[in-house]
Design a protein around this motif. Structure first.
Motif, PDB file in Angstrom:
ATOM      1  N   UNK A  87     -10.653 -32.124  39.710  1.00  0.00           N
ATOM      2  CA  UNK A  87     -10.013 -32.530  40.964  1.00  0.00           C
ATOM      3  C   UNK A  87     -10.297 -31.556  42.103  1.00  0.00           C
ATOM      4  N   UNK A  88     -10.592 -30.302  41.786  1.00  0.00           N
ATOM      5  CA  UNK A  88     -10.800 -29.264  42.811  1.00  0.00           C
ATOM      6  C   UNK A  88     -12.203 -28.657  42.716  1.00  0.00           C
ATOM      7  N   UNK A  89     -13.146 -29.462  42.315  1.00  0.00           N
ATOM      8  CA  UNK A  89     -14.512 -28.973  42.090  1.00  0.00           C
ATOM      9  C   UNK A  89     -15.096 -28.270  43.318  1.00  0.00           C
ATOM     10  N   UNK A  90     -14.942 -28.847  44.481  1.00  0.00           N
ATOM     11  CA  UNK A  90     -15.533 -28.269  45.688  1.00  0.00           C
ATOM     12  C   UNK A  90     -14.956 -26.876  45.957  1.00  0.00           C
ATOM     13  N   UNK A  91     -13.666 -26.751  45.883  1.00  0.00           N
ATOM     14  CA  UNK A  91     -12.993 -25.470  46.130  1.00  0.00           C
ATOM     15  C   UNK A  91     -13.420 -24.433  45.097  1.00  0.00           C
ATOM     16  N   UNK A  92     -13.412 -24.803  43.809  1.00  0.00           N
ATOM     17  CA  UNK A  92     -13.771 -23.864  42.761  1.00  0.00           C
ATOM     18  C   UNK A  92     -15.263 -23.539  42.786  1.00  0.00           C
ATOM     19  N   UNK A  93     -16.074 -24.492  43.202  1.00  0.00           N
ATOM     20  CA  UNK A  93     -17.494 -24.211  43.392  1.00  0.00           C
ATOM     21  C   UNK A  93     -17.695 -23.204  44.518  1.00  0.00           C
ATOM     22  N   UNK A  94     -16.911 -23.342  45.587  1.00  0.00           N
ATOM     23  CA  UNK A  94     -16.979 -22.374  46.688  1.00  0.00           C
ATOM     24  C   UNK A  94     -16.542 -20.991  46.207  1.00  0.00           C
ATOM     25  N   UNK A  95     -15.506 -20.940  45.380  1.00  0.00           N
ATOM     26  CA  UNK A  95     -15.055 -19.660  44.815  1.00  0.00           C
ATOM     27  C   UNK A  95     -16.188 -19.003  44.036  1.00  0.00           C
ATOM     28  N   UNK A  96     -16.839 -19.777  43.214  1.00  0.00           N
ATOM     29  CA  UNK A  96     -17.947 -19.258  42.409  1.00  0.00           C
ATOM     30  C   UNK A  96     -19.054 -18.708  43.306  1.00  0.00           C
ATOM     31  N   UNK A  97     -19.389 -19.450  44.364  1.00  0.00           N
ATOM     32  CA  UNK A  97     -20.426 -19.014  45.294  1.00  0.00           C
ATOM     33  C   UNK A  97     -20.022 -17.733  46.012  1.00  0.00           C
ATOM     34  N   UNK A  98     -18.795 -17.688  46.488  1.00  0.00           N
ATOM     35  CA  UNK A  98     -18.300 -16.495  47.194  1.00  0.00           C
ATOM     36  C   UNK A  98     -18.359 -15.276  46.274  1.00  0.00           C
ATOM     37  N   UNK A  99     -17.961 -15.446  45.030  1.00  0.00           N
ATOM     38  CA  UNK A  99     -17.990 -14.327  44.077  1.00  0.00           C
ATOM     39  C   UNK A  99     -19.427 -13.882  43.814  1.00  0.00           C
ATOM     40  N   UNK A 100     -20.317 -14.837  43.603  1.00  0.00           N
ATOM     41  CA  UNK A 100     -21.711 -14.497  43.305  1.00  0.00           C
ATOM     42  C   UNK A 100     -22.404 -13.790  44.463  1.00  0.00           C
ATOM     43  N   UNK A 101     -22.002 -14.102  45.687  1.00  0.00           N
ATOM     44  CA  UNK A 101     -22.654 -13.514  46.850  1.00  0.00           C
ATOM     45  C   UNK A 101     -22.056 -12.193  47.282  1.00  0.00           C
ATOM     46  N   UNK A 102     -20.979 -11.766  46.643  1.00  0.00           N
ATOM     47  CA  UNK A 102     -20.307 -10.521  47.011  1.00  0.00           C
ATOM     48  C   UNK A 102     -20.572  -9.436  45.976  1.00  0.00           C
ATOM     49  N   UNK A 103     -21.089  -8.312  46.434  1.00  0.00           N
ATOM     50  CA  UNK A 103     -21.304  -7.182  45.518  1.00  0.00           C
ATOM     51  C   UNK A 103     -19.972  -6.711  44.948  1.00  0.00           C
ATOM     52  N   UNK A 104     -18.974  -6.620  45.795  1.00  0.00           N
ATOM     53  CA  UNK A 104     -17.651  -6.155  45.362  1.00  0.00           C
ATOM     54  C   UNK A 104     -17.035  -7.096  44.327  1.00  0.00           C
ATOM     55  N   UNK A 105     -17.047  -8.390  44.602  1.00  0.00           N
ATOM     56  CA  UNK A 105     -16.398  -9.339  43.705  1.00  0.00           C
ATOM     57  C   UNK A 105     -17.137  -9.486  42.382  1.00  0.00           C
ATOM     58  N   UNK A 106     -18.454  -9.454  42.408  1.00  0.00           N
ATOM     59  CA  UNK A 106     -19.209  -9.534  41.150  1.00  0.00           C
ATOM     60  C   UNK A 106     -18.838  -8.379  40.235  1.00  0.00           C
ATOM     61  N   UNK A 107     -18.589  -7.225  40.808  1.00  0.00           N
ATOM     62  CA  UNK A 107     -18.252  -6.044  40.006  1.00  0.00           C
ATOM     63  C   UNK A 107     -16.815  -6.064  39.519  1.00  0.00           C
ATOM     64  N   UNK A 108     -15.918  -6.704  40.267  1.00  0.00           N
ATOM     65  CA  UNK A 108     -14.492  -6.629  39.926  1.00  0.00           C
ATOM     66  C   UNK A 108     -13.900  -7.905  39.366  1.00  0.00           C
ATOM     67  N   UNK A 109     -14.513  -9.043  39.604  1.00  0.00           N
ATOM     68  CA  UNK A 109     -13.934 -10.320  39.171  1.00  0.00           C
ATOM     69  C   UNK A 109     -14.472 -10.684  37.786  1.00  0.00           C
ATOM     70  N   UNK A 110     -13.598 -10.613  36.803  1.00  0.00           N
ATOM     71  CA  UNK A 110     -14.020 -10.860  35.426  1.00  0.00           C
ATOM     72  C   UNK A 110     -13.406 -12.126  34.832  1.00  0.00           C
ATOM     73  N   UNK A 111     -12.864 -13.010  35.651  1.00  0.00           N
ATOM     74  CA  UNK A 111     -12.263 -14.229  35.115  1.00  0.00           C
ATOM     75  C   UNK A 111     -10.843 -13.979  34.628  1.00  0.00           C
ATOM     76  N   UNK A 112     -10.504 -14.534  33.478  1.00  0.00           N
ATOM     77  CA  UNK A 112      -9.151 -14.410  32.935  1.00  0.00           C
ATOM     78  C   UNK A 112      -8.963 -12.990  32.398  1.00  0.00           C
TER      79      UNK A 112
END
Length: 179
Positions: A87-112
């Motif tokens: 139901x929220x594919x677009x939003x969660x896809x944007x989250x994934x993109x934002x995380x992948x494009x951020x050096x900071x988030x890729x290093x700190x965001x580990x999911x659950x």
């Protein structure tokens, strides 16, 4: 909430690393104090979907019949989570993109976070009146369900699932060993 929507729009347009709290406040026409009332940091805007999704699973476990086996509870909870993702594919896809494009988030965001898996394991143990913390089998069952969901989620957002995505999720999570 307008503040979160504004933050997400800016993250998508400029990239997470290039957006400040001041930028979000200016675009949302709010004071920094208002932003911080809802989000202690900019990173908390990113963590909100993960928090919501883990809360959804936790509430599902809490509302499940006490006599339902843990594996069935987890399969049902993962399905409910899958419905949210679809139901929220677009939003969660944007989250994934934002995380992948951020050096900071890729290093700190580990999911659950592991502590959330531990909390879920403890909730399942409590359904059976067990005290002293969940055993390794129950913890492994939760880790397995979370891993199956994570793989499905990644495949779904990368368009690697043909046919009904929820049927695929159910198939993947159904491989949880029966109790």
């Amino acid at each position: 909430m307008l503040t979160a929507e504004t933050a997400w729009r800016l993250f998508i347009e400029r990239g997470y690393d290039n957006v400040t709290v001041a930028d979000i406040c200016a675009a949302a026409e709010i004071a920094p104090r208002t932003f911080h009332r809802y989000f202690p940091t900019k990173n908390d805007v990113i963590l909100e979907p993960v928090r919501f999704m883990t809360t959804l699973v936790s509430e599902h476990v809490d509302s499940s019949p006490a006599d339902l086996p843990d594996a069935a509870v987890l399969r049902s909870a993962m399905h409910a989570l899958g419905v949210f993702v679809v139901e929220h594919r677009q939003w969660l896809g944007a989250l994934r993109t934002v995380i992948q494009e951020s050096h900071h988030l890729r290093a700190t965001h580990q999911g659950v976070p592991p502590e959330r898996e531990q909390e879920l394991s403890a909730k399942l143990a409590a359904r059976h009146g067990e005290s002293g913390g969940p055993g390794w089998r129950r913890r492994l069952l939760v880790a397995y369900a979370v891993a199956a969901f994570r793989i499905w989620h990644d495949d779904y957002l990368r368009d690697k699932i043909s046919g009904d995505p929820l049927a695929r999720l159910d198939e993947m999570v159904a491989t949880i060993e029966q109790e």
